[in-house]
Design a protein around this motif. Structure first.
Motif, mmCIF file in Angstrom:
data_model
loop_
_atom_site.group_PDB
_atom_site.id
_atom_site.type_symbol
_atom_site.label_atom_id
_atom_site.label_comp_id
_atom_site.label_asym_id
_atom_site.label_seq_id
_atom_site.Cartn_x
_atom_site.Cartn_y
_atom_site.Cartn_z
ATOM 1 N N THR A 6 13.081 5.712 -3.396
ATOM 2 C CA THR A 6 12.326 6.866 -3.873
ATOM 3 C C THR A 6 10.957 6.456 -4.401
ATOM 4 N N LYS A 7 10.211 7.453 -4.841
ATOM 5 C CA LYS A 7 8.889 7.253 -5.444
ATOM 6 C C LYS A 7 8.765 8.257 -6.582
ATOM 7 N N PHE A 8 8.282 7.813 -7.742
ATOM 8 C CA PHE A 8 8.124 8.754 -8.846
ATOM 9 C C PHE A 8 6.936 8.417 -9.735
ATOM 10 N N LYS A 9 6.513 9.435 -10.510
ATOM 11 C CA LYS A 9 5.413 9.296 -11.465
ATOM 12 C C LYS A 9 5.982 9.186 -12.866
ATOM 13 N N GLY A 10 5.335 8.396 -13.686
ATOM 14 C CA GLY A 10 5.710 8.298 -15.086
ATOM 15 C C GLY A 10 4.609 7.626 -15.875
ATOM 16 N N ARG A 11 4.775 7.600 -17.176
ATOM 17 C CA ARG A 11 3.794 6.968 -18.060
ATOM 18 C C ARG A 11 4.361 5.639 -18.551
ATOM 19 N N VAL A 12 3.528 4.606 -18.558
ATOM 20 C CA VAL A 12 3.949 3.270 -18.987
ATOM 21 C C VAL A 12 4.120 3.255 -20.497
ATOM 22 N N ILE A 13 5.295 2.794 -20.928
ATOM 23 C CA ILE A 13 5.569 2.642 -22.360
ATOM 24 C C ILE A 13 5.102 1.277 -22.828
ATOM 25 N N GLU A 36 -0.661 6.467 -16.546
ATOM 26 C CA GLU A 36 0.278 7.022 -15.582
ATOM 27 C C GLU A 36 0.357 6.093 -14.377
ATOM 28 N N VAL A 37 1.586 5.921 -13.869
ATOM 29 C CA VAL A 37 1.812 5.105 -12.681
ATOM 30 C C VAL A 37 2.645 5.888 -11.676
ATOM 31 N N ILE A 38 2.530 5.490 -10.440
ATOM 32 C CA ILE A 38 3.423 5.945 -9.380
ATOM 33 C C ILE A 38 4.064 4.682 -8.831
ATOM 34 N N VAL A 39 5.397 4.654 -8.845
ATOM 35 C CA VAL A 39 6.120 3.484 -8.354
ATOM 36 C C VAL A 39 6.932 3.873 -7.126
ATOM 37 N N ASN A 40 6.991 2.987 -6.166
ATOM 38 C CA ASN A 40 7.739 3.198 -4.936
ATOM 39 C C ASN A 40 8.726 2.053 -4.777
ATOM 40 N N GLY A 41 9.986 2.384 -4.451
ATOM 41 C CA GLY A 41 10.965 1.322 -4.251
ATOM 42 C C GLY A 41 12.387 1.806 -4.420
ATOM 43 N N LEU A 42 13.219 0.975 -5.076
ATOM 44 C CA LEU A 42 14.650 1.237 -5.216
ATOM 45 C C LEU A 42 15.029 1.526 -6.664
ATOM 46 N N VAL A 100 2.847 -0.095 -6.431
ATOM 47 C CA VAL A 100 2.541 0.633 -7.660
ATOM 48 C C VAL A 100 1.105 1.115 -7.597
ATOM 49 N N LEU A 101 0.888 2.367 -8.037
ATOM 50 C CA LEU A 101 -0.444 2.900 -8.254
ATOM 51 C C LEU A 101 -0.621 3.130 -9.748
ATOM 52 N N ILE A 102 -1.757 2.727 -10.303
ATOM 53 C CA ILE A 102 -2.047 2.900 -11.729
ATOM 54 C C ILE A 102 -3.308 3.739 -11.863
ATOM 55 N N GLU A 159 0.843 -1.185 0.000
ATOM 56 C CA GLU A 159 0.000 0.000 0.000
ATOM 57 C C GLU A 159 0.887 1.246 0.000
ATOM 58 N N ILE A 160 0.731 2.111 -1.010
ATOM 59 C CA ILE A 160 1.487 3.361 -1.074
ATOM 60 C C ILE A 160 0.513 4.501 -1.360
ATOM 61 N N SER A 161 0.978 5.732 -1.183
ATOM 62 C CA SER A 161 0.159 6.891 -1.514
ATOM 63 C C SER A 161 0.844 7.676 -2.614
ATOM 64 N N GLU A 162 0.126 8.614 -3.197
ATOM 65 C CA GLU A 162 0.707 9.439 -4.243
ATOM 66 C C GLU A 162 1.512 10.605 -3.680
ATOM 67 N N ASP A 163 1.482 10.805 -2.368
ATOM 68 C CA ASP A 163 2.187 11.910 -1.726
ATOM 69 C C ASP A 163 3.689 11.838 -1.968
ATOM 70 N N ASN A 164 4.286 12.995 -2.223
ATOM 71 C CA ASN A 164 5.736 13.157 -2.367
ATOM 72 C C ASN A 164 6.350 12.375 -3.535
ATOM 73 N N ALA A 165 5.564 12.020 -4.527
ATOM 74 C CA ALA A 165 6.119 11.331 -5.700
ATOM 75 C C ALA A 165 6.832 12.359 -6.578
ATOM 76 N N LEU A 166 8.052 12.029 -7.000
ATOM 77 C CA LEU A 166 8.822 12.907 -7.870
ATOM 78 C C LEU A 166 8.233 12.895 -9.283
ATOM 79 N N ALA A 167 8.357 14.013 -9.976
ATOM 80 C CA ALA A 167 7.985 14.063 -11.389
ATOM 81 C C ALA A 167 9.041 13.307 -12.190
ATOM 82 N N ALA A 168 8.692 12.907 -13.402
ATOM 83 C CA ALA A 168 9.634 12.166 -14.249
ATOM 84 C C ALA A 168 10.912 12.969 -14.482
#
Length: 167
Positions: free
Chosen positions: A69-76, A115-121, A163-165, A42-51
């Motif tokens: 870290t945690k960041f937002k991006g678009r799935v290719i 768009e996804v938000i991923v949290n991890g390494l 991951v949030l989608i 379970e993660i939140s969208e808070d503090n996610a870095l932009a691409a």
């Protein structure tokens, strides 16, 4: 004796169904903030870095570094065999290959463009020719495109624990 056997079968069925519902609720689409499906932890969208911010972070890493870290991006694209990896856009045409911690969860195969938000390494890896060809085959590339891979390359990698989608 028959009564005890029947009772045991009913208990086993009840326990196995209960565990299945719990697993499904945590891995599949538990709503996070009304417009995301959640996978993994379970993660939140808070503090996610932009691409663009994440691209700068990667540019400052060397092969042996890791960054939580945690960041937002678009799935290719997504692995079309199992959903066991996805490529996410960064800045300037770069991308990060995202895999999932301990193969604990997978992505739906139809999320390209979302768009996804991923949290991890985050880390950098030298990817061999064989591994590049394997991922190209999983991604549905042509035989000619796979054969054109002839040299190792430095890649941006990410091991996601959550991951949030966008829906």
């Amino acid at each position: 004796m028959k009564g005890i056997n029947i009772l045991l079968v009913i208990i086993v069925c009840f326990v196995s169904c209960k565990g299945q519902n719990k697993q499904s609720a945590t891995q599949q689409s538990s709503e996070n903030s009304a417009h995301y499906s959640s996978f993994g932890e379970e993660i939140s969208e808070d503090n996610a870095l932009a691409a663009s911010e994440m691209t700068l972070k990667y540019e400052n890493l060397v092969v042996s570094d890791t960054l939580t870290t945690k960041f937002k991006g678009r799935v290719i694209d997504v692995c079309q065999a199992k959903g066991c990896w996805m490529n996410v856009t960064l800045d300037n045409g770069t991308q990060a290959m995202v895999k999932f911690k301990d193969y604990g969860f997978f992505m739906p195969k139809d999320i390209a463009g979302k768009e996804v938000i991923v949290n991890g390494l985050a880390f950098i890896e030298e990817m061999s020719v064989e591994e590049q060809r394997h991922y190209a085959a999983d991604g549905g590339e042509s035989d000619a495109a796979i054969a054109s891979i002839v040299a190792p390359k430095k890649t941006y990698r990410f091991e996601a624990d959550g991951v949030l989608i966008t829906q």
